[in-house]
Design a protein around this motif. Structure first.
Motif, mmCIF file in Angstrom:
data_model
loop_
_atom_site.group_PDB
_atom_site.id
_atom_site.type_symbol
_atom_site.label_atom_id
_atom_site.label_comp_id
_atom_site.label_asym_id
_atom_site.label_seq_id
_atom_site.Cartn_x
_atom_site.Cartn_y
_atom_site.Cartn_z
ATOM 1 N N GLN A 85 0.816 -1.222 0.000
ATOM 2 C CA GLN A 85 0.000 0.000 0.000
ATOM 3 C C GLN A 85 0.845 1.266 0.000
ATOM 4 O O GLN A 85 0.341 2.344 -0.323
ATOM 5 N N LEU A 118 -7.567 1.487 3.681
ATOM 6 C CA LEU A 118 -6.994 2.818 3.457
ATOM 7 C C LEU A 118 -6.734 3.086 1.980
ATOM 8 O O LEU A 118 -6.616 4.242 1.571
ATOM 9 N N HIS A 162 -7.037 -9.342 6.463
ATOM 10 C CA HIS A 162 -7.119 -8.283 5.451
ATOM 11 C C HIS A 162 -5.719 -7.886 4.969
ATOM 12 O O HIS A 162 -5.480 -7.750 3.770
HETATM 13 NI NI NI Z 1 -6.476 -2.596 3.099
#
Ligand code: NI
Length: 169
Positions: free
Chosen positions: A50, A93, A134
């Protein structure tokens, strides 16, 4: 240092990350940056892809920094056992502004290493199990959108495409 969080649509979010082989200062800097980035967001979990880093590293704190002792940093995590199920609302996010109901195991046992290469094993249930599952998914290039119904996924993707077109994503 807070790092920019990649959003849905970025290719980095859809590829499998590589195992960490070097447990050095650079890895510890990355973990520290990821925690700082997660707390600033704020969020309860973040995976290295991410922030555009293709390594199997995740951070989780289900108190979002509100309570001490909840911080988890896991390198090369592996879910050893999963049992039961839970349904709950989940966000990411990298997909800001959206949530969906996602099925996850109720309890898991997970192993991995800390940033110095020491083995860690822990048991988690409820929200912590959800957050860890997750984040492990992120390391395999899987988003929660991949785990919901086609219709719900399609609805969210259409809204995101609209946001991309208007420059709001
Ligand atoms: Ni995530």
């Amino acid at each position: 240092m807070i790092r920019p969080i990649l959003k849905f649509g970025a290719a980095e979010l859809q590829r499998e990350s590589e195992p960490v082989e070097t447990f050095d200062g650079k890895l510890r800097d990355l973990a520290r940056d990821m925690l700082e980035t997660m707390y600033a967001a704020p969020g309860i979990g973040l995976a290295a892809p991410q922030v555009g880093v293709n390594l199997r590293l995740l951070v989780v704190d289900i108190s979002a920094g509100e309570e001490k002792g909840n911080q988890i940093i896991l390198v090369n995590p592996e879910i050893l056992e999963a049992e039961g199920e839970q349904k709950g609302e989940e966000g990411c996010l990298s997909i800001p502004g959206f949530t969906a109901m996602v099925d996850r195991p109720k309890r898991i046992r997970i192993a991995g290493r800390d940033t110095r290469g020491n083995r860690i094993e822990l048991e988690a249930e409820d929200l912590l199990a959800r957050a860890l599952c997750h984040e492990v998914d992120h390391l395999d290039g899987i988003l929660y959108l991949d785990r919901i119904s086609f219709f719900k996924r399609d609805l969210i993707k259409r809204k995101i495409r609209k946001l991309i077109r208007s420059g709001d994503w």
